[in-house]
Design an enzyme around this catalytic site. Structure first.
Site, mmCIF file in Angstrom:
data_model
loop_
_atom_site.group_PDB
_atom_site.id
_atom_site.type_symbol
_atom_site.label_atom_id
_atom_site.label_comp_id
_atom_site.label_asym_id
_atom_site.label_seq_id
_atom_site.Cartn_x
_atom_site.Cartn_y
_atom_site.Cartn_z
ATOM 1 N N ASP A 9 0.780 -1.242 0.000
ATOM 2 C CA ASP A 9 0.000 0.000 0.000
ATOM 3 C C ASP A 9 0.816 1.300 0.000
ATOM 4 O O ASP A 9 0.486 2.233 0.752
ATOM 5 C CB ASP A 9 -0.969 0.006 1.200
ATOM 6 C CG ASP A 9 -1.975 -1.131 1.187
ATOM 7 O OD1 ASP A 9 -1.947 -1.945 0.249
ATOM 8 O OD2 ASP A 9 -2.790 -1.225 2.127
ATOM 9 N N LYS A 106 -7.083 -4.990 -2.920
ATOM 10 C CA LYS A 106 -7.826 -5.514 -1.763
ATOM 11 C C LYS A 106 -8.703 -4.411 -1.192
ATOM 12 O O LYS A 106 -8.440 -3.230 -1.402
ATOM 13 C CB LYS A 106 -6.857 -6.035 -0.708
ATOM 14 C CG LYS A 106 -5.930 -4.948 -0.205
ATOM 15 C CD LYS A 106 -4.926 -5.478 0.789
ATOM 16 C CE LYS A 106 -4.044 -4.370 1.322
ATOM 17 N NZ LYS A 106 -4.763 -3.331 2.065
ATOM 18 N N CYS A 151 -1.893 -2.749 7.664
ATOM 19 C CA CYS A 151 -1.823 -3.670 6.532
ATOM 20 C C CYS A 151 -0.545 -4.500 6.497
ATOM 21 O O CYS A 151 -0.585 -5.672 6.123
ATOM 22 C CB CYS A 151 -2.057 -2.913 5.234
ATOM 23 S SG CYS A 151 -3.786 -2.378 5.119
HETATM 24 C C1 VGL Z 1 -4.614 0.644 5.750
HETATM 25 C C2 VGL Z 1 -6.194 1.495 7.165
HETATM 26 C C3 VGL Z 1 -7.167 1.372 6.197
HETATM 27 C C4 VGL Z 1 -3.186 0.263 5.534
HETATM 28 C C5 VGL Z 1 -5.568 0.508 4.767
HETATM 29 O O1 VGL Z 1 -2.733 0.186 4.369
HETATM 30 O O2 VGL Z 1 -2.481 0.024 6.547
HETATM 31 N N1 VGL Z 1 -4.932 1.129 6.944
HETATM 32 N N2 VGL Z 1 -6.832 0.873 4.996
#
Ligand code: VGL
Ligand code: ZN
Length: 197
Positions: A9, A106, A151
């Protein structure tokens, strides 16, 4: 032994100026690019929510960072982030995305969040990444990216539970660190047998 780098991410919304900015999130990009060449495979994950996603505080008339009970368990409510097709959902522009063999999206299920690259937050619905790794005979994973305590943590713990040899390279991660989440994540990863480097 086939060793993959899994980059979690590294998207605009998790970098300074983004909707769910992680402090120093952009600082890790150059370092991640620099290590890519040392792996047999490079896999990127991309948080990819439809507008009005159930993990968004705005969908519940609740304040961001509050907690609700979902059918699959407790869920933190986030500011709207990483909406499919938005600029915030794009990878950081300096990330060397051309080197990726695979991009796993995702969080696309409107009703279930997905922190982990392997399973949605119900801990049962697979993303397909496990099958990809097994069919490519990848047994060793190094994980980097955002955010350490969400994540990256959930991905690393799931991977270790599935029997992969998992290292999280902490200097190439940054954390949200909300309400003790980083300390809890660190403990949880160690307990699951993840190596923190
Ligand atoms: C994430 C919160 C919501 C992350 C993704 O990538 O850690 N955290 N969505
Ligand atoms: Zn998300």
């Amino acid at each position: 032994m086939t060793h993959a780098l899994v980059v979690i991410d590294v998207q605009n919304d998790f970098c300074p100026g983004g909707a769910l900015a992680v402090a120093g999130g952009d600082e890790i990009v150059t370092g991640i690019n620099a290590v890519m060449a040392g792996f047999d495979a490079v896999i990127l994950t991309q948080d990819w929510h439809p507008a009005g996603h159930s993990s968004f505080a705005s969908s519940h008339d609740a304040p961001p960072m509050s907690l609700i009970e979902m059918p699959y368990g407790p869920q933190v409510l986030w500011p709207d982030h990483c909406i499919q097709g938005s600029q915030g959902a794009e990878f950081h522009t300096d990330l060397a995305i051309d080197r990726a063999d695979l991009i796993v999206r995702k969080g696309y299920n409107p009703a279930i969040d997905s922190y982990s690259a392997f399973f949605e937050n119900d801990h049962t619905t697979p993303t397909g990444l496990e099958g990809y790794l097994r069919t490519r005979e990848i047994t060793k994973l190094t994980m980097v990216g955002l955010a350490t305590d969400f994540c990256v943590n959930f991905s690393a713990v799931d991977a270790a539970k599935l029997g992969f040899d998992v290292t999280v390279q902490m200097d190439l991660c940054r954390a949200i660190d909300f309400d003790g989440s980083l300390a809890a994540a660190t403990e949880g990863m160690i307990a699951a047998g993840v190596t923190l480097a």
